[in-house]
Design a protein around this motif. Structure first.
Motif, PDB file in Angstrom:
ATOM      1  N   LEU B 127     -13.192  75.020  62.981  1.00 47.90           N
ATOM      2  CA  LEU B 127     -11.909  74.734  63.621  1.00 47.90           C
ATOM      3  C   LEU B 127     -12.027  73.404  64.366  1.00 47.90           C
ATOM      4  N   VAL B 128     -11.253  72.435  63.951  1.00 46.15           N
ATOM      5  CA  VAL B 128     -11.283  71.100  64.552  1.00 46.15           C
ATOM      6  C   VAL B 128     -10.256  70.989  65.672  1.00 46.15           C
ATOM      7  N   ALA B 129      -9.050  71.481  65.424  1.00 45.52           N
ATOM      8  CA  ALA B 129      -7.986  71.388  66.429  1.00 45.52           C
ATOM      9  C   ALA B 129      -6.955  72.466  66.145  1.00 45.52           C
ATOM     10  N   SER B 130      -6.277  72.882  67.216  1.00 45.33           N
ATOM     11  CA  SER B 130      -5.162  73.807  67.044  1.00 45.33           C
ATOM     12  C   SER B 130      -3.988  73.273  67.847  1.00 45.33           C
ATOM     13  N   ALA B 131      -2.800  73.755  67.535  1.00 46.20           N
ATOM     14  CA  ALA B 131      -1.615  73.208  68.198  1.00 46.20           C
ATOM     15  C   ALA B 131      -0.514  74.241  68.284  1.00 46.20           C
ATOM     16  N   HIS B 132       0.309  74.054  69.291  1.00 45.91           N
ATOM     17  CA  HIS B 132       1.589  74.754  69.378  1.00 45.91           C
ATOM     18  C   HIS B 132       2.680  73.689  69.393  1.00 45.91           C
ATOM     19  N   GLY B 133       3.794  73.989  68.767  1.00 47.06           N
ATOM     20  CA  GLY B 133       4.893  73.032  68.746  1.00 47.06           C
ATOM     21  C   GLY B 133       6.214  73.710  69.032  1.00 47.06           C
ATOM     22  N   VAL B 134       7.125  72.950  69.602  1.00 51.38           N
ATOM     23  CA  VAL B 134       8.492  73.422  69.821  1.00 51.38           C
ATOM     24  C   VAL B 134       9.430  72.432  69.151  1.00 51.38           C
ATOM     25  N   TYR B 135      10.316  72.947  68.325  1.00 53.96           N
ATOM     26  CA  TYR B 135      11.232  72.101  67.546  1.00 53.96           C
ATOM     27  C   TYR B 135      12.668  72.550  67.759  1.00 53.96           C
ATOM     28  N   TRP B 136      13.575  71.620  67.539  1.00 49.38           N
ATOM     29  CA  TRP B 136      15.001  71.903  67.569  1.00 49.38           C
ATOM     30  C   TRP B 136      15.550  71.537  66.202  1.00 49.38           C
ATOM     31  N   LEU B 137      16.108  72.529  65.532  1.00 51.96           N
ATOM     32  CA  LEU B 137      16.617  72.277  64.188  1.00 51.96           C
ATOM     33  C   LEU B 137      18.052  71.762  64.267  1.00 51.96           C
ATOM     34  N   GLN B 138      18.228  70.521  63.888  1.00 51.88           N
ATOM     35  CA  GLN B 138      19.575  69.947  63.873  1.00 51.88           C
ATOM     36  C   GLN B 138      20.414  70.663  62.810  1.00 51.88           C
ATOM     37  N   GLY B 139      21.659  70.878  63.165  1.00 47.95           N
ATOM     38  CA  GLY B 139      22.548  71.523  62.205  1.00 47.95           C
ATOM     39  C   GLY B 139      22.506  73.033  62.266  1.00 47.95           C
ATOM     40  N   GLU B 140      21.596  73.574  63.100  1.00 47.30           N
ATOM     41  CA  GLU B 140      21.538  75.024  63.259  1.00 47.30           C
ATOM     42  C   GLU B 140      22.361  75.425  64.472  1.00 47.30           C
ATOM     43  N   ASN B 141      22.880  76.612  64.468  1.00 48.71           N
ATOM     44  CA  ASN B 141      23.607  77.107  65.626  1.00 48.71           C
ATOM     45  C   ASN B 141      22.633  77.498  66.725  1.00 48.71           C
ATOM     46  N   ALA B 142      22.916  77.025  67.951  1.00 47.42           N
ATOM     47  CA  ALA B 142      22.046  77.364  69.077  1.00 47.42           C
ATOM     48  C   ALA B 142      22.322  78.790  69.533  1.00 47.42           C
TER      49      ALA B 142
END
Lengths: 143, 142
Positions: B127-142
């Motif tokens: 295991l070299v690296a791990s990550a968490h990400g948060v994204y906002w999908l454009q065009g999706e209903n919030a």
């Protein structure tokens, strides 16, 4: 004031001064009047998914590199990244002057925590911020 | 495993997977039906941090792109706006060695998608690296 790039960073994609394909980021040993330690306009080849904007990972690259250099300047030590968290507040534009600032928040034994920001240099709009946790791996380096 | 996605059109200059970016990484992304995005690559020597060590920010860049592809459901990753990435590093990665990348969605609420990813050296699965990400999908209903 610009200071020489450390020997182990000569090959660095971000700050290597003679890297033919790198960003050649020049980091100052002291902040300017805006609090920035570096100013850079990112070239087209580091584009991300948003047209006209830098890749979010390159923003992490910049903050990571800046923190490493500030640890070297202020603590006279080499720091290695353990963790870095980057928040993107707005897309970071290509080909515009960006001001990069970093401050060391805490030093606890070999553990260093630092915060950094990326702003538009002229408008001072904050575009991204980050927190890095580094571990000191080599101390008492000459300044 | 077939290649599902390479940037075309407006962002063909993308650093990570733009086919027209001569200085880019040209990452080829794949999407499994189980919601996992996968990629395999070798990072060239021009992306080093220290001698013979790939820059941690470049690993973060690769992980970010794979997470964006997972967040978009293997469709159009351009719609995935990056809000946060949190990357931890476990081992140095040498250039020109095979690196396996994987990412998956761990939570989704409205247009916000949370992801996690990891990068492993292919030869020994370190295991070299791990990550968490948060994204906002454009065009999706919030």
């Amino acid at each position: 004031m610009n200071r020489p790039t450390p020997p182990n960073s000569q090959v660095c994609f971000i700050c290597g001064p003679t890297h033919p394909d790198g960003l050649r980021l020049q980091i100052n040993s002291t902040p300017d009047s805006d609090g920035d330690r570096a100013v850079i306009a990112l070239p087209d080849f580091v584009a991300g998914r948003v047209v006209g904007s830098a890749h979010p990972g390159i923003v992490t690259c910049l903050l990571d590199d800046m923190i490493s250099h500030v640890i070297l300047d202020e603590l006279k030590a080499n720091g290695m990244t353990v963790n870095i968290k980057t928040s993107i507040h707005q897309p970071v534009p290509l080909n515009r002057a960006l001001g990069l600032s970093v401050n060391i928040e805490s030093v606890n034994g070999r553990k260093v925590v630092a915060m950094g920001e990326v702003r538009l240099k002229d408008e001072r709009t904050i575009l991204a911020s980050g927190v890095g946790m580094f571990i000191i791996i080599k101390e008492n380096l000459a300044s | 495993m077939s290649v599902d996605y390479i940037c075309v059109g407006a962002n063909a200059m993308s650093l990570v997977n733009g086919p027209e970016n001569q200085k880019g990484l040209k990452l080829e992304l794949n999407y499994n039906g189980d919601g996992t995005a996968l990629a395999e690559t070798s990072v060239p020597k021009r992306f080093l941090g220290w001698p013979n060590v790939v820059h941690g920010g470049i690993l973060a860049t690769l992980l970010e792109e794979v997470m964006a592809y997972a967040a978009s459901g293997g469709k159009n990753a351009e719609q995935a706006l990056s809000l946060e990435q949190d990357v931890s590093f476990f081992a140095p990665m040498e250039p020109d060695a095979r690196l396996s990348l994987s990412a998956k969605v761990v939570a989704r609420q409205g247009a916000q998608v949370n992801t996690q990813a990891e990068a492993r050296r292919k030869s020994d699965l370190t295991l070299v690296a791990s990550a968490h990400g948060v994204y906002w999908l454009q065009g999706e209903n919030a």
